[in-house]
Design an enzyme around this catalytic site. Sequence first.
Site, mmCIF file in Angstrom:
data_model
loop_
_atom_site.group_PDB
_atom_site.id
_atom_site.type_symbol
_atom_site.label_atom_id
_atom_site.label_comp_id
_atom_site.label_asym_id
_atom_site.label_seq_id
_atom_site.Cartn_x
_atom_site.Cartn_y
_atom_site.Cartn_z
ATOM 1 N N TYR A 13 0.825 -1.220 0.000
ATOM 2 C CA TYR A 13 0.000 0.000 0.000
ATOM 3 C C TYR A 13 0.865 1.278 0.000
ATOM 4 O O TYR A 13 0.804 2.086 -0.931
ATOM 5 C CB TYR A 13 -0.922 -0.054 1.230
ATOM 6 C CG TYR A 13 -1.696 1.200 1.529
ATOM 7 C CD1 TYR A 13 -2.361 1.895 0.525
ATOM 8 C CD2 TYR A 13 -1.782 1.677 2.846
ATOM 9 C CE1 TYR A 13 -3.082 3.051 0.822
ATOM 10 C CE2 TYR A 13 -2.508 2.818 3.144
ATOM 11 C CZ TYR A 13 -3.159 3.509 2.127
ATOM 12 O OH TYR A 13 -3.858 4.648 2.428
ATOM 13 N N ASN A 34 8.053 -9.980 -1.658
ATOM 14 C CA ASN A 34 7.683 -11.399 -1.808
ATOM 15 C C ASN A 34 6.201 -11.578 -2.132
ATOM 16 O O ASN A 34 5.721 -12.703 -2.226
ATOM 17 C CB ASN A 34 8.072 -12.220 -0.563
ATOM 18 C CG ASN A 34 7.279 -11.812 0.675
ATOM 19 O OD1 ASN A 34 6.410 -10.948 0.607
ATOM 20 N ND2 ASN A 34 7.586 -12.437 1.805
ATOM 21 N N ASP A 60 12.157 -12.569 -0.897
ATOM 22 C CA ASP A 60 11.941 -12.352 0.527
ATOM 23 C C ASP A 60 13.190 -11.674 1.110
ATOM 24 O O ASP A 60 14.315 -12.040 0.746
ATOM 25 C CB ASP A 60 11.706 -13.717 1.194
ATOM 26 C CG ASP A 60 11.150 -13.574 2.593
ATOM 27 O OD1 ASP A 60 9.992 -13.963 2.804
ATOM 28 O OD2 ASP A 60 11.880 -13.065 3.477
ATOM 29 N N PHE A 82 10.086 -0.978 3.448
ATOM 30 C CA PHE A 82 8.680 -1.109 3.832
ATOM 31 C C PHE A 82 8.330 -2.544 4.211
ATOM 32 O O PHE A 82 7.309 -2.766 4.863
ATOM 33 C CB PHE A 82 7.757 -0.759 2.648
ATOM 34 C CG PHE A 82 7.778 0.673 2.211
ATOM 35 C CD1 PHE A 82 7.123 1.652 2.949
ATOM 36 C CD2 PHE A 82 8.419 1.062 1.041
ATOM 37 C CE1 PHE A 82 7.122 2.976 2.540
ATOM 38 C CE2 PHE A 82 8.415 2.377 0.616
ATOM 39 C CZ PHE A 82 7.764 3.335 1.370
ATOM 40 N N SER A 126 6.511 3.241 13.157
ATOM 41 C CA SER A 126 5.092 3.493 13.372
ATOM 42 C C SER A 126 4.882 4.266 14.666
ATOM 43 O O SER A 126 5.652 4.120 15.628
ATOM 44 C CB SER A 126 4.394 2.140 13.477
ATOM 45 O OG SER A 126 3.092 2.294 13.966
ATOM 46 N N TYR A 150 3.492 -6.964 17.074
ATOM 47 C CA TYR A 150 3.750 -6.112 15.908
ATOM 48 C C TYR A 150 4.504 -4.852 16.346
ATOM 49 O O TYR A 150 5.548 -4.513 15.790
ATOM 50 C CB TYR A 150 2.435 -5.723 15.206
ATOM 51 C CG TYR A 150 2.628 -4.571 14.234
ATOM 52 C CD1 TYR A 150 3.328 -4.759 13.051
ATOM 53 C CD2 TYR A 150 2.143 -3.288 14.519
ATOM 54 C CE1 TYR A 150 3.543 -3.698 12.173
ATOM 55 C CE2 TYR A 150 2.341 -2.234 13.646
ATOM 56 C CZ TYR A 150 3.044 -2.441 12.473
ATOM 57 O OH TYR A 150 3.270 -1.387 11.621
ATOM 58 N N LYS A 154 8.562 -3.434 15.673
ATOM 59 C CA LYS A 154 9.006 -2.115 15.182
ATOM 60 C C LYS A 154 9.988 -1.493 16.177
ATOM 61 O O LYS A 154 11.010 -0.916 15.797
ATOM 62 C CB LYS A 154 7.800 -1.185 14.989
ATOM 63 C CG LYS A 154 6.893 -1.572 13.856
ATOM 64 C CD LYS A 154 7.557 -1.352 12.501
ATOM 65 C CE LYS A 154 6.762 -1.926 11.352
ATOM 66 N NZ LYS A 154 7.468 -2.005 10.093
ATOM 67 N N TYR A 178 5.120 6.566 11.117
ATOM 68 C CA TYR A 178 3.872 6.976 10.473
ATOM 69 C C TYR A 178 2.761 7.006 11.502
ATOM 70 O O TYR A 178 2.644 6.108 12.324
ATOM 71 C CB TYR A 178 3.413 5.981 9.407
ATOM 72 C CG TYR A 178 4.434 5.483 8.433
ATOM 73 C CD1 TYR A 178 5.524 6.265 8.038
ATOM 74 C CD2 TYR A 178 4.298 4.222 7.869
ATOM 75 C CE1 TYR A 178 6.440 5.780 7.123
ATOM 76 C CE2 TYR A 178 5.208 3.738 6.950
ATOM 77 C CZ TYR A 178 6.283 4.517 6.585
ATOM 78 O OH TYR A 178 7.172 4.024 5.680
ATOM 79 N N LEU A 201 -9.758 1.401 10.358
ATOM 80 C CA LEU A 201 -10.996 2.164 10.230
ATOM 81 C C LEU A 201 -11.336 2.562 8.788
ATOM 82 O O LEU A 201 -12.443 2.301 8.315
ATOM 83 C CB LEU A 201 -10.898 3.411 11.127
ATOM 84 C CG LEU A 201 -12.119 4.319 11.114
ATOM 85 C CD1 LEU A 201 -13.354 3.588 11.648
ATOM 86 C CD2 LEU A 201 -11.852 5.577 11.946
ATOM 87 N N ARG A 301 -11.964 -1.501 21.847
ATOM 88 C CA ARG A 301 -11.125 -2.592 21.361
ATOM 89 C C ARG A 301 -9.908 -2.708 22.277
ATOM 90 O O ARG A 301 -9.290 -1.687 22.602
ATOM 91 C CB ARG A 301 -10.700 -2.274 19.920
ATOM 92 C CG ARG A 301 -9.924 -3.366 19.229
ATOM 93 C CD ARG A 301 -9.748 -3.085 17.736
ATOM 94 N NE ARG A 301 -8.915 -1.915 17.479
ATOM 95 C CZ ARG A 301 -8.590 -1.464 16.268
ATOM 96 N NH1 ARG A 301 -9.061 -2.087 15.192
ATOM 97 N NH2 ARG A 301 -7.837 -0.402 16.110
#
Length: 348
Positions: A13, A34, A60, A82, A126, A150, A154, A178, A201, A301
């Site tokens: 993306y 990959n 990869d 990325f 992130s 996750y 990072k 980001y 979202l 959540r």
Amino acid sequence: MKNKILVTGGAGYIGSHTCIALHEAGYDIVVYDNLSNSSREAIERVSKLIDQPIDFVKGDIRDTDLLKQVFAEHQFFGVIHFAGLKAVGESVAKPLLYYNNNVSGTIALLEVMREADVKNLVFSSSATVYGDPESLPINEESKRSCTNPYGQSKLMVEHILEDLAATDDGWNLIPLRYFNPVGAHPSGQIGEDPNDIPNNLMPYISQVAVGKLEKLSIFGNDYSTVDGTGVRDFIHVTDLAQGHVAALNYLQKQVGRDKYSSIGFLPINLGTGKGTSVLELVTAFSEVSGQNIPYQFSARRAGDIASCYASADKAKDLLGWEATLSITEMCQDTWRWQSKNPNGYHSA
Ligand code: NAD
Ligand code: UFG
């Protein structure tokens, strides 16, 4: 000055949008991906948009033999990295997969870069590394902590990059943190194409708007925010892409100025500096698309925070970059992509 860039995860993306921005800024690119969370169709479309074939390697980042071959074939100025897995929920269920892909994968890449003496890196970090922020807006000196695998992956990579920079071995390492990337290319040809039901979202809203999903669940309306729903710093993906070009231009300038002094580890937030609530985003999307977006409030959540938005001063001061596109433009471009491609790249 060399201007060829290796873009790992360039079919994804944010990577696909950044490839276009890099091309427009005069960089040559080689995409290495990959395709574990993307498709050749994205590469085809980027190629059409820039009217030029893409130099694409399916591989990869943990395949160091293939990576070495790619580094031997090209003279890179640097790497934009990325490639990584990004689903928070999946990372809780499959932590080893995430640590292997995101952490071991980055170590493999760094080793090949060191061997090839290519030491300029822009890394996709992130805002998740800030965890639950003590104060807002969040600047780059804010405390870092993460709870899910996750986010940990990072943060671990950031620590690895810091340690590498401390060796004073000529590394120039820019983790870009980001905030919440949304939107799509204004052509409507490329955009976010989640597998399965979206976790995030904006793609959820747009799939409700296009009729693929019935109703949005808004996770919590009892936060102490403007309307009780969560607040985030949504940033248009094309602004984000420009942020990568600005980071590379900065590296080119610094390295060109004095090749014997390195910038080390330089984290930079990429956000707009503005918070928008979930309900505000739903209302804006509904207005832009002319579609009704049914929603219901449900429980918070697990792991979510009330509010998160960036101080974007460092990016402006150092890189001369700032976000320019509004929430309306983010919704318009998302809607153009979603309505033209109701099934993402499979619509082709
Ligand atoms: P994405 O999944 O669309 O793109 C990632 C790309 O990396 C995919 O094309 C995938 O096939 C590729 N990839 C994954 N593992 C790989 C491996 N081992 N070797 C080679 N290629 C591999 O995700 P995105 O939204 O474009 O995110 C890009 C980066 O930015 C990721 O590292 C992500 O963690 C980070 N990030 C994303 C967000 C977000 O909300 N989208 C926010 C903060 C940070
Ligand atoms: N939300 C809903 N309903 C949904 C999805 C989300 O109400 O169906 C709410 C969330 O509760 C939150 C807000 O919308 O208040 C934003 O949620 P997202 O899942 O879109 O984004 P997050 O801020 O939770 O996290 C995202 C990425 C992370 C990244 C982080 C910071 O998923 O990977 O932004 O960049 F680390």
